[in-house]
Scaffold this motif. Structure first.
Motif, PDB file in Angstrom:
ATOM      1  N   GLU A  23     128.637 -49.300  79.713  1.00  0.00           N
ATOM      2  CA  GLU A  23     127.578 -49.727  78.805  1.00  0.00           C
ATOM      3  C   GLU A  23     126.218 -49.695  79.499  1.00  0.00           C
ATOM      4  N   LYS A  24     126.161 -50.187  80.743  1.00  0.00           N
ATOM      5  CA  LYS A  24     124.898 -50.179  81.480  1.00  0.00           C
ATOM      6  C   LYS A  24     124.468 -48.752  81.822  1.00  0.00           C
ATOM      7  N   SER A  74     119.675 -43.909  78.359  1.00  0.00           N
ATOM      8  CA  SER A  74     118.883 -43.918  77.122  1.00  0.00           C
ATOM      9  C   SER A  74     117.384 -44.025  77.381  1.00  0.00           C
ATOM     10  N   LYS A  96     112.873 -51.122  81.121  1.00  0.00           N
ATOM     11  CA  LYS A  96     112.729 -50.488  79.804  1.00  0.00           C
ATOM     12  C   LYS A  96     111.277 -50.554  79.354  1.00  0.00           C
ATOM     13  N   SER A 129     125.070 -46.174  80.039  1.00  0.00           N
ATOM     14  CA  SER A 129     124.534 -45.630  78.782  1.00  0.00           C
ATOM     15  C   SER A 129     123.119 -46.134  78.540  1.00  0.00           C
ATOM     16  N   ASP A 130     122.888 -47.428  78.798  1.00  0.00           N
ATOM     17  CA  ASP A 130     121.539 -47.989  78.633  1.00  0.00           C
ATOM     18  C   ASP A 130     120.543 -47.291  79.557  1.00  0.00           C
ATOM     19  N   GLU A 171     115.369 -55.167  80.691  1.00  0.00           N
ATOM     20  CA  GLU A 171     114.231 -55.135  79.771  1.00  0.00           C
ATOM     21  C   GLU A 171     112.928 -54.812  80.491  1.00  0.00           C
TER      22      GLU A 171
END
Length: 201
Positions: A129-130, A136, A108, A132-133, A105
């Motif tokens: 998953e990480k 993004s 981000k 992909s994060d 976070e």
């Protein structure tokens, strides 16, 4: 590489540990003290022979921003992203640093505030998953734990377009192994040994 925390009176300082005990002998954490109080503490190395002081982030930037060094700035606490960026801008550090954290976070939030800054995600070894994060938010760097790195995952992360910088390099044997695997960088407490090894390759 250095770590950002906040004192009780709201000042950003450089300090790694969650608590003061290991390197100062004092109780509590950075956030329990004002900077005036923190500045009175001695910071000891492992031998107990050498001492230093807890430094303000801005004083660090004043001293080292004019150098040719490249910095990894790790965010250890929430709600300091905007102030960190303000200070980095003040000292013209945008092209001279990557902002990292174990908390996704935080990086981000950095990208939301100013997408021109490079970010890196500290983790053990990121799963899909990480990954992909990270993609993004256009995160530029994956920072895996050194002893979990192998030839295949370095190739995978490079294939995704990430820079790879390792952490947790505890000794020269591990340093040499991950260097030979093709990482782009690493956090070490003995850069002189890394430079010497690079000359030998």
């Amino acid at each position: 590489e250095t770590d950002i925390r906040r004192s009780r009176d709201g000042l950003l300082v450089l300090f790694h540990d969650d608590t003061l005990k290991r390197v100062t002998g004092e109780s509590g954490s950075v956030s329990d003290y004002t900077y005036a109080e923190l500045s009175k503490f001695n910071v000891y190395d492992k031998s107990g022979k050498y001492t230093d002081k807890i430094v303000l982030f801005e004083d660090f930037l004043k001293a080292f921003s004019p150098t040719k060094l490249y910095f990894a700035i790790e965010l250890k606490e929430k709600n300091c992203e905007e102030e960190v960026l303000d200070l980095l801008e003040k000292y013209n550090m945008r092209e001279k640093c990557t902002i990292t954290s174990f908390c996704f976070e935080y990086i981000k939030n950095i990208k939301k505030l100013d997408c021109r800054y490079k970010t890196g995600f500290l983790c053990d070894a990121p799963d899909e998953e990480k990954i992909s994060d990270m993609k993004s938010i256009a995160c530029e760097e994956v920072c895996p734990k050194a002893d979990l790195i192998n030839k295949e995952n370095v190739a995978l992360w490079h294939g995704y377009g990430f820079n790879v910088r390792a952490w947790g390099v505890a000794d020269t044997n591990l340093m040499e192994r991950i260097y030979d695997l093709g990482v782009d960088g690493m956090t070490v407490n003995f850069p002189d040994r890394l430079e010497e090894y690079k000359k030998q390759r």
